[in-house]
Design a protein around this motif. Structure first.
Motif, mmCIF file in Angstrom:
data_model
loop_
_atom_site.group_PDB
_atom_site.id
_atom_site.type_symbol
_atom_site.label_atom_id
_atom_site.label_comp_id
_atom_site.label_asym_id
_atom_site.label_seq_id
_atom_site.Cartn_x
_atom_site.Cartn_y
_atom_site.Cartn_z
ATOM 1 N N MET A 1 0.788 -1.236 0.020
ATOM 2 C CA MET A 1 0.011 0.064 0.151
ATOM 3 C C MET A 1 0.979 1.246 0.112
ATOM 4 S SD MET A 1 -3.535 1.215 1.874
ATOM 5 C CE MET A 1 -4.137 -0.612 1.516
ATOM 6 N N GLY A 2 0.578 2.347 -0.743
ATOM 7 C CA GLY A 2 1.549 3.420 -0.819
ATOM 8 C C GLY A 2 0.405 4.605 -0.745
ATOM 9 N N LYS A 3 0.959 5.839 -0.902
ATOM 10 C CA LYS A 3 0.160 7.266 -0.821
ATOM 11 C C LYS A 3 0.160 7.690 -2.053
ATOM 12 C CE LYS A 3 -0.343 7.283 3.687
ATOM 13 N NZ LYS A 3 -1.571 6.618 4.384
ATOM 14 N N ARG A 4 -0.941 8.679 -2.520
ATOM 15 C CA ARG A 4 -0.931 9.421 -3.633
ATOM 16 C C ARG A 4 -1.535 10.593 -3.389
ATOM 17 N NH1 ARG A 4 -5.341 9.887 -7.141
ATOM 18 N NH2 ARG A 4 -6.819 8.139 -6.478
ATOM 19 N N VAL A 5 -1.004 11.811 -3.891
ATOM 20 C CA VAL A 5 -1.698 12.919 -3.868
ATOM 21 C C VAL A 5 -2.640 13.236 -4.531
ATOM 22 C CG1 VAL A 5 -1.164 15.593 -4.139
ATOM 23 C CG2 VAL A 5 0.652 14.065 -3.193
ATOM 24 N N VAL A 6 -3.764 13.787 -4.051
ATOM 25 C CA VAL A 6 -5.104 14.198 -4.779
ATOM 26 C C VAL A 6 -5.269 15.726 -4.718
ATOM 27 C CG1 VAL A 6 -7.634 13.865 -4.789
ATOM 28 C CG2 VAL A 6 -6.326 11.851 -4.276
ATOM 29 N N VAL A 7 -5.498 16.188 -5.646
ATOM 30 C CA VAL A 7 -5.712 17.711 -5.799
ATOM 31 C C VAL A 7 -7.271 17.870 -5.884
ATOM 32 C CG1 VAL A 7 -5.238 19.951 -7.110
ATOM 33 C CG2 VAL A 7 -3.446 18.231 -6.948
ATOM 34 N N LYS A 8 -7.876 18.882 -4.976
ATOM 35 C CA LYS A 8 -9.307 19.095 -4.929
ATOM 36 C C LYS A 8 -9.788 20.077 -5.399
ATOM 37 C CE LYS A 8 -9.178 17.913 -0.323
ATOM 38 N NZ LYS A 8 -9.601 17.640 1.035
ATOM 39 N N LEU A 9 -9.273 20.778 -6.678
ATOM 40 C CA LEU A 9 -9.568 21.823 -7.435
ATOM 41 C C LEU A 9 -11.224 21.778 -7.934
ATOM 42 C CD1 LEU A 9 -6.599 23.105 -9.320
ATOM 43 C CD2 LEU A 9 -7.750 24.043 -7.021
ATOM 44 N N PRO A 10 -11.493 20.498 -8.397
ATOM 45 C CA PRO A 10 -12.712 20.318 -8.957
ATOM 46 C C PRO A 10 -13.929 20.613 -7.771
ATOM 47 C CG PRO A 10 -11.501 18.700 -9.702
ATOM 48 C CD PRO A 10 -10.607 19.495 -8.667
ATOM 49 N N GLU A 11 -13.762 20.173 -6.617
ATOM 50 C CA GLU A 11 -14.537 20.330 -5.434
ATOM 51 C C GLU A 11 -14.631 21.551 -5.119
ATOM 52 O OE1 GLU A 11 -12.105 18.192 -5.766
ATOM 53 O OE2 GLU A 11 -12.996 15.845 -5.105
ATOM 54 N N LEU A 12 -13.443 22.258 -4.807
ATOM 55 C CA LEU A 12 -13.367 23.766 -4.562
ATOM 56 C C LEU A 12 -13.951 24.809 -5.395
ATOM 57 C CD1 LEU A 12 -9.810 24.123 -3.220
ATOM 58 C CD2 LEU A 12 -12.022 24.554 -1.951
ATOM 59 N N VAL A 56 -7.006 32.936 -3.274
ATOM 60 C CA VAL A 56 -8.156 32.849 -3.750
ATOM 61 C C VAL A 56 -9.447 32.377 -2.781
ATOM 62 C CG1 VAL A 56 -9.498 32.408 -5.638
ATOM 63 C CG2 VAL A 56 -7.182 33.000 -5.910
ATOM 64 N N PHE A 57 -8.799 31.091 -2.109
ATOM 65 C CA PHE A 57 -10.013 30.526 -1.401
ATOM 66 C C PHE A 57 -10.008 30.806 0.237
ATOM 67 C CE2 PHE A 57 -9.807 27.340 -4.945
ATOM 68 C CZ PHE A 57 -11.013 27.759 -5.843
ATOM 69 N N ASP A 58 -9.353 31.750 0.280
ATOM 70 C CA ASP A 58 -9.067 32.405 1.590
ATOM 71 C C ASP A 58 -9.011 31.106 2.726
ATOM 72 O OD1 ASP A 58 -9.000 34.155 3.597
ATOM 73 O OD2 ASP A 58 -11.187 34.223 4.060
ATOM 74 N N THR A 59 -8.027 30.300 2.582
ATOM 75 C CA THR A 59 -7.719 29.110 3.396
ATOM 76 C C THR A 59 -6.336 29.063 3.796
ATOM 77 O OG1 THR A 59 -8.083 26.858 3.760
ATOM 78 C CG2 THR A 59 -7.470 27.453 1.643
ATOM 79 N N ASN A 60 -6.099 28.575 5.063
ATOM 80 C CA ASN A 60 -4.653 28.319 5.511
ATOM 81 C C ASN A 60 -4.554 26.940 5.520
ATOM 82 O OD1 ASN A 60 -3.851 30.847 5.710
ATOM 83 N ND2 ASN A 60 -4.757 30.889 7.768
ATOM 84 N N ASP A 61 -5.409 26.060 5.080
ATOM 85 C CA ASP A 61 -5.546 24.434 5.476
ATOM 86 C C ASP A 61 -5.135 23.935 3.800
ATOM 87 O OD1 ASP A 61 -5.758 21.920 5.970
ATOM 88 O OD2 ASP A 61 -7.928 22.276 6.736
ATOM 89 N N MET A 62 -4.132 23.383 3.821
ATOM 90 C CA MET A 62 -3.558 22.932 2.707
ATOM 91 C C MET A 62 -4.632 21.529 2.320
ATOM 92 S SD MET A 62 -1.754 23.981 0.322
ATOM 93 C CE MET A 62 -2.010 25.818 0.930
ATOM 94 N N ASN A 63 -5.079 20.896 3.313
ATOM 95 C CA ASN A 63 -6.035 19.596 3.150
ATOM 96 C C ASN A 63 -7.379 19.944 2.388
ATOM 97 O OD1 ASN A 63 -4.514 17.835 4.216
ATOM 98 N ND2 ASN A 63 -4.851 18.656 6.375
ATOM 99 N N GLU A 64 -7.572 21.431 2.219
ATOM 100 C CA GLU A 64 -8.695 21.691 1.511
ATOM 101 C C GLU A 64 -8.422 21.815 0.075
ATOM 102 O OE1 GLU A 64 -10.989 25.015 2.571
ATOM 103 O OE2 GLU A 64 -10.591 24.883 4.604
ATOM 104 N N ILE A 65 -7.111 21.633 -0.232
ATOM 105 C CA ILE A 65 -6.686 22.113 -1.738
ATOM 106 C C ILE A 65 -6.107 20.473 -2.198
ATOM 107 C CG2 ILE A 65 -5.300 23.014 -3.514
ATOM 108 C CD1 ILE A 65 -5.445 25.671 -1.259
ATOM 109 N N ILE A 66 -5.233 20.110 -1.229
ATOM 110 C CA ILE A 66 -4.518 18.791 -1.671
ATOM 111 C C ILE A 66 -4.653 17.847 -0.482
ATOM 112 C CG2 ILE A 66 -2.902 19.584 -3.337
ATOM 113 C CD1 ILE A 66 -0.778 19.579 -1.392
ATOM 114 N N THR A 67 -4.632 16.614 -0.904
ATOM 115 C CA THR A 67 -4.664 15.556 0.386
ATOM 116 C C THR A 67 -3.947 14.265 0.001
ATOM 117 O OG1 THR A 67 -6.076 14.402 2.144
ATOM 118 C CG2 THR A 67 -6.696 14.326 -0.163
#
Length: 76
Positions: A1-12, A56-67
């Motif tokens: 099992m590994g990890k991968r980065v998911v960018v959540k721009l469509p949801e945002l 632009v999205f007024d966030t300090n939480d990178m988990n809102e953008i990438i996870t």
């Protein structure tokens, strides 16, 4: 099992009722770069882009953008 980065721009952009074109203009990031991020086509992420998108999205939480998500090694 590994990890991968998911960018959540469509949801945002849906959550903020915004188009990718408008995000590109506001964040001063090329539309093609944003589309590649949104479609998980980029292997590298520019920190400057992330900072401007977060602004632009007024966030300090990178988990809102990438996870990070768990993935099977066979999926890569």
């Amino acid at each position: 099992m590994g990890k991968r980065v998911v960018v959540k721009l469509p949801e945002l952009i849906v959550k903020h009722n915004m188009s990718m074109r408008e995000l590109s203009r506001l964040a001063d990031v090329r539309p093609q770069a944003l589309n590649e991020l949104a479609n998980q086509k980029r292997r590298n992420i520019n920190f400057g882009h992330l900072e401007r998108i977060a602004d632009v999205f007024d966030t300090n939480d990178m988990n809102e953008i990438i996870t990070l998500v768990d993935t099977d090694d066979d999926d890569e």
